[in-house]
Design an enzyme around this catalytic site. Sequence first.
Site, PDB file in Angstrom:
ATOM      1  N   GLY A 231       0.784  -1.238   0.000  1.00 40.30           N
ATOM      2  CA  GLY A 231       0.000   0.000   0.000  1.00 40.30           C
ATOM      3  C   GLY A 231       0.807   1.275   0.000  1.00 40.30           C
ATOM      4  O   GLY A 231       0.237   2.364   0.063  1.00 40.30           O
ATOM      5  N   GLU A 273       4.871  -6.200   2.281  1.00 41.21           N
ATOM      6  CA  GLU A 273       4.542  -6.900   1.037  1.00 41.21           C
ATOM      7  C   GLU A 273       4.169  -5.849  -0.002  1.00 41.21           C
ATOM      8  O   GLU A 273       3.088  -5.864  -0.569  1.00 41.21           O
ATOM      9  CB  GLU A 273       3.468  -7.975   1.242  1.00 41.21           C
ATOM     10  CG  GLU A 273       2.356  -7.597   2.160  1.00 41.21           C
ATOM     11  CD  GLU A 273       1.379  -8.727   2.478  1.00 41.21           C
ATOM     12  OE1 GLU A 273       1.818  -9.858   2.759  1.00 41.21           O
ATOM     13  OE2 GLU A 273       0.173  -8.457   2.464  1.00 41.21           O
ATOM     14  N   GLY A 275       4.198  -3.876  -3.455  1.00 45.20           N
ATOM     15  CA  GLY A 275       4.344  -4.115  -4.888  1.00 45.20           C
ATOM     16  C   GLY A 275       4.565  -2.802  -5.608  1.00 45.20           C
ATOM     17  O   GLY A 275       5.611  -2.548  -6.209  1.00 45.20           O
ATOM     18  N   ARG A 276       3.566  -1.927  -5.493  1.00 41.72           N
ATOM     19  CA  ARG A 276       3.551  -0.684  -6.263  1.00 41.72           C
ATOM     20  C   ARG A 276       4.836   0.140  -6.134  1.00 41.72           C
ATOM     21  O   ARG A 276       5.417   0.559  -7.129  1.00 41.72           O
ATOM     22  CB  ARG A 276       2.370   0.169  -5.802  1.00 41.72           C
ATOM     23  CG  ARG A 276       2.116   1.394  -6.650  1.00 41.72           C
ATOM     24  CD  ARG A 276       1.027   2.263  -6.027  1.00 41.72           C
ATOM     25  NE  ARG A 276      -0.115   1.496  -5.607  1.00 41.72           N
ATOM     26  CZ  ARG A 276      -1.185   1.232  -6.360  1.00 41.72           C
ATOM     27  NH1 ARG A 276      -1.265   1.743  -7.561  1.00 41.72           N
ATOM     28  NH2 ARG A 276      -2.172   0.505  -5.889  1.00 41.72           N
ATOM     29  N   ARG A 311      -5.956   1.400 -14.985  1.00 34.85           N
ATOM     30  CA  ARG A 311      -6.158   2.298 -13.838  1.00 34.85           C
ATOM     31  C   ARG A 311      -6.876   3.606 -14.176  1.00 34.85           C
ATOM     32  O   ARG A 311      -7.784   3.998 -13.454  1.00 34.85           O
ATOM     33  CB  ARG A 311      -4.827   2.564 -13.121  1.00 34.85           C
ATOM     34  CG  ARG A 311      -4.166   1.305 -12.568  1.00 34.85           C
ATOM     35  CD  ARG A 311      -2.934   1.596 -11.728  1.00 34.85           C
ATOM     36  NE  ARG A 311      -3.294   2.232 -10.473  1.00 34.85           N
ATOM     37  CZ  ARG A 311      -3.185   3.525 -10.224  1.00 34.85           C
ATOM     38  NH1 ARG A 311      -2.695   4.347 -11.134  1.00 34.85           N
ATOM     39  NH2 ARG A 311      -3.564   4.007  -9.074  1.00 34.85           N
ATOM     40  N   TYR A 315     -10.294   3.745 -12.148  1.00 34.92           N
ATOM     41  CA  TYR A 315     -10.351   4.593 -10.957  1.00 34.92           C
ATOM     42  C   TYR A 315     -10.263   6.070 -11.297  1.00 34.92           C
ATOM     43  O   TYR A 315     -10.113   6.898 -10.390  1.00 34.92           O
ATOM     44  CB  TYR A 315      -9.152   4.372 -10.024  1.00 34.92           C
ATOM     45  CG  TYR A 315      -8.741   2.984  -9.647  1.00 34.92           C
ATOM     46  CD1 TYR A 315      -9.601   2.147  -8.946  1.00 34.92           C
ATOM     47  CD2 TYR A 315      -7.444   2.534  -9.911  1.00 34.92           C
ATOM     48  CE1 TYR A 315      -9.174   0.886  -8.535  1.00 34.92           C
ATOM     49  CE2 TYR A 315      -7.015   1.280  -9.499  1.00 34.92           C
ATOM     50  CZ  TYR A 315      -7.891   0.470  -8.820  1.00 34.92           C
ATOM     51  OH  TYR A 315      -7.463  -0.763  -8.400  1.00 34.92           O
ATOM     52  N   CYS A 342     -14.703  -0.051 -27.396  1.00 36.51           N
ATOM     53  CA  CYS A 342     -16.048   0.515 -27.466  1.00 36.51           C
ATOM     54  C   CYS A 342     -16.542   0.687 -26.041  1.00 36.51           C
ATOM     55  O   CYS A 342     -17.462  -0.012 -25.581  1.00 36.51           O
ATOM     56  CB  CYS A 342     -16.968  -0.407 -28.250  1.00 36.51           C
ATOM     57  SG  CYS A 342     -16.434  -0.531 -29.948  1.00 36.51           S
ATOM     58  N   GLU A 343     -15.881   1.566 -25.349  1.00 35.24           N
ATOM     59  CA  GLU A 343     -16.122   1.783 -23.923  1.00 35.24           C
ATOM     60  C   GLU A 343     -15.562   3.179 -23.670  1.00 35.24           C
ATOM     61  O   GLU A 343     -14.367   3.408 -23.861  1.00 35.24           O
ATOM     62  CB  GLU A 343     -15.371   0.699 -23.137  1.00 35.24           C
ATOM     63  CG  GLU A 343     -15.077   1.010 -21.697  1.00 35.24           C
ATOM     64  CD  GLU A 343     -16.327   1.313 -20.904  1.00 35.24           C
ATOM     65  OE1 GLU A 343     -17.170   0.419 -20.778  1.00 35.24           O
ATOM     66  OE2 GLU A 343     -16.476   2.461 -20.434  1.00 35.24           O
TER      67      GLU A 343
END
Length: 417
Positions: A231, A273, A275-276, A311, A315, A342-343
């Site tokens: 996080g 732990e 990641g980012r 992302r 978000y 198509c979104e």
Amino acid sequence: MTGKTVPLDREQLESICGRYGTPFHLYDEKAIRENARRFYRAFDWVPGGFKNYFAVKALPNPHILEILKEEGMGADCSSMAELLLAKAVGLPGEDIMFTSNDTPAEEFRAAREMKAIINLDDISHIPFLEKEAGLPELLCLRYNPGNLKSGNAIIGEPEDAKYGFTRSQVLEGYRTLREKGLKRFGLHTMVASNELKADYFVETARILFELAAEVFHTLGIRLEFINLGGGIGIPYRPEQQAVDMEYVSRGIRRQYEEIIEKNGLDPVQIVFESGRMVTGPYGYLVTRVRHIKKTYKTFVGVDATMANLMRPGMYGAYHHISLPGKPADTEKVVCDVAGSLCENNDKFAVARQLPEVKPGDLMVIHDTGAHGHAMGFNYNGKLRSAEVLLKEDGSTKLIRRAETVKDLFATLEYPGL
Ligand SMILES: *Cc1c(COP(=O)(O)O)cnc(C)c1O
């Protein structure tokens, strides 16, 4: 203020594009290694040792896991596929943390066979694990601090989060496990994602250290390690600051001295732990402008889509965009940068001021080294891109080829496909 630079100039990028085609994610090995070393250096004071279990979901590529393994990191896994990746790169059992939730029995069995450290998400998983895979000698419990701690935008308030044991369940869990003969225990929490406030992590450590002291005083159990989760945020926006890990480390050290040492619990290993923050800033999505469309707005259509980086669409996340080779005085225009799904969420930027571009120009989308390619999907039959490693000597290596339609149709049995 974080300078957003690209490790290669336009000619170098064009030459890589010539080999692999666009779009692709490019990962900077040198920067990843340097960052990993800084992270470890910041915590070299921990008497019980320090380790980061890289959250495999952030960048599930064995070539990257291998690099991180060389830098002393383990792997944090939460699915069968992630366990298999960690196993493939030869990580020893206890260098693998299995932090899952709503866990299938076969994944518990696989984690047990690999001798991975199992981090239990719920008290009901104690009898489930015992029945399905047998209990190991070491278990970690995931704590959800509830209203003791505020959450953040991505995970939400801890009380609403589906993860972890309540405080009383943690105590009951350790008691039960000790009665069943377990001797080694860890404690974990993770309540935020992409958090940039350094004090947040110091406070998380304090909460866990205090709980460790309570576990010791009520049950006589000494925890072997405390897992502060992941996080740790990264500065996606140029005006944001990276989390100062030296500051976090000093804050955690003070809590360690005041709580762990004063209660006679020293030494305890501290683990993360993350990641980012390990790989995120060192990945770049390289894409090429395909069309410029002018209607009520200006749309820059590129050859990457949400299939390569979800992302922003999912978000509304900001990802910085650079135009390699564009002189600084190039006239700026306000545009949306869009893919071909198509979104209508399939956009990398909305109303962004960018230097004027034309079809064929290269565009680099920053900070795609974590939760980038990994979140890709095949909606609309779009294919996920290649992943390319920029090695320390400046050469490149294809570490995952781009998907083909054949890959996409591999699960269909139908004539003509
Ligand atoms: C996602 C996740 C991580 C990694 O989070 P980052 O934001 O990438 O650091 C670590 N642990 C658990 C349990 C997770 O779900």
